[in-house]
Scaffold this active site. Structure first.
Site, short mmCIF file in Angstrom:
data_model
loop_
_atom_site.label_atom_id
_atom_site.label_comp_id
_atom_site.label_asym_id
_atom_site.label_seq_id
_atom_site.Cartn_x
_atom_site.Cartn_y
_atom_site.Cartn_z
N CYS A 47 -2.93 0.88 6.77
CA CYS A 47 -3.67 1.47 5.67
C CYS A 47 -4.05 2.91 6.03
CB CYS A 47 -4.93 0.65 5.39
SG CYS A 47 -5.98 1.35 4.09
N CYS A 50 -8.10 3.16 6.49
CA CYS A 50 -8.88 2.51 7.55
C CYS A 50 -8.05 2.10 8.77
CB CYS A 50 -9.63 1.30 7.01
SG CYS A 50 -8.57 -0.09 6.58
N CYS A 65 13.15 -0.48 -6.74
CA CYS A 65 12.10 -0.20 -7.72
C CYS A 65 11.50 1.21 -7.58
CB CYS A 65 10.98 -1.24 -7.63
SG CYS A 65 9.96 -1.14 -6.14
N CYS A 96 -6.33 -3.31 0.25
CA CYS A 96 -6.61 -3.53 1.67
C CYS A 96 -7.89 -4.35 1.76
CB CYS A 96 -6.78 -2.19 2.37
SG CYS A 96 -7.32 -2.33 4.09
N CYS A 99 -10.94 -2.15 3.49
CA CYS A 99 -11.60 -0.99 2.85
C CYS A 99 -11.44 -0.94 1.33
CB CYS A 99 -11.10 0.30 3.47
SG CYS A 99 -9.39 0.71 3.03
N HIS A 102 -6.66 0.66 -3.02
CA HIS A 102 -5.58 0.20 -3.89
C HIS A 102 -4.26 0.51 -3.18
CE1 HIS A 102 -3.02 -0.31 -7.42
NE2 HIS A 102 -2.49 0.88 -7.14
N HIS A 105 1.06 -3.42 -6.17
CA HIS A 105 1.06 -4.72 -6.85
C HIS A 105 2.04 -5.67 -6.16
CE1 HIS A 105 -0.63 -2.07 -9.92
NE2 HIS A 105 -1.25 -3.15 -10.36
N ASP A 109 9.25 -11.68 -7.72
CA ASP A 109 10.70 -11.50 -7.85
C ASP A 109 11.33 -10.96 -6.56
OD1 ASP A 109 9.74 -8.90 -7.85
OD2 ASP A 109 10.58 -8.36 -9.80
N ARG A 117 7.48 -9.72 -3.91
CA ARG A 117 7.78 -8.31 -3.71
C ARG A 117 6.46 -7.54 -3.75
NH1 ARG A 117 8.75 -4.22 -7.74
NH2 ARG A 117 8.98 -5.92 -9.23
N CYS A 119 5.01 -4.28 -3.86
CA CYS A 119 5.45 -2.95 -4.27
C CYS A 119 4.30 -1.99 -3.95
CB CYS A 119 5.76 -3.00 -5.76
SG CYS A 119 6.43 -1.50 -6.44
#
Length: 131
Positions: A47, A50, A65, A96, A99, A102, A105, A109, A117, A119
């Site tokens: 991350c 952190c 993707c 995470c 902390c 974001h 997602h 699939d 997956r 992503c």
């Protein structure tokens, strides 16, 4: 794991603008623009906020993707999953666990053995190569 908490002002001071917008405000980097989209380097992805280990490179795969994709996090407690109904879709956001950054997602699939997956936005990650 001890939770890391900072104010938005503290995060803004330590992250670059794109990292702040994605990690703290749940934005998304442009597809195929991230530094780790095509990376094949062996190592562990951490991350950016952190330094918590999130993914091992052995679980990375080319999903096409436009973002780095992994079929499994490094550990069951590495991240939290949240139902995301933004943008007229139903998705599962991953953050995470240490902390609350974001990350991206997770979708059902992916390849075996998990069928998942993850992503993930490159700006949320730091790759520490294995020696």
């Amino acid at each position: 794991m001890e939770k890391l908490q900072k104010t938005l002002e503290e995060w803004k001071a330590m992250l670059d603008p794109e990292q702040y917008n994605v990690c703290r405000l749940s934005a998304t980097e442009r597809p195929f623009s991230g530094k780790y989209n095509d990376t094949k380097t062996d190592g562990v992805y951490h991350c950016v906020c952190c330094n918590e280990p999130l993914f091992d490179s052995t679980t990375k795969f080319d999903s096409g993707c436009g973002w780095p994709s992994f079929y499994r996090p490094i550990g069951e407690s590495a991240m939290t999953e949240i139902r995301d109904t933004s943008h007229g879709m139903i998705r599962t956001e991953v953050k995470c666990a240490r902390c609350d950054a974001h990350l991206g997602h997770v979708f059902p699939d992916g390849p075996p053995p998990t069928g998942l997956r993850y992503c993930i936005n490159s700006v949320c990650l730091n790759l520490e190569p294995r020696e």
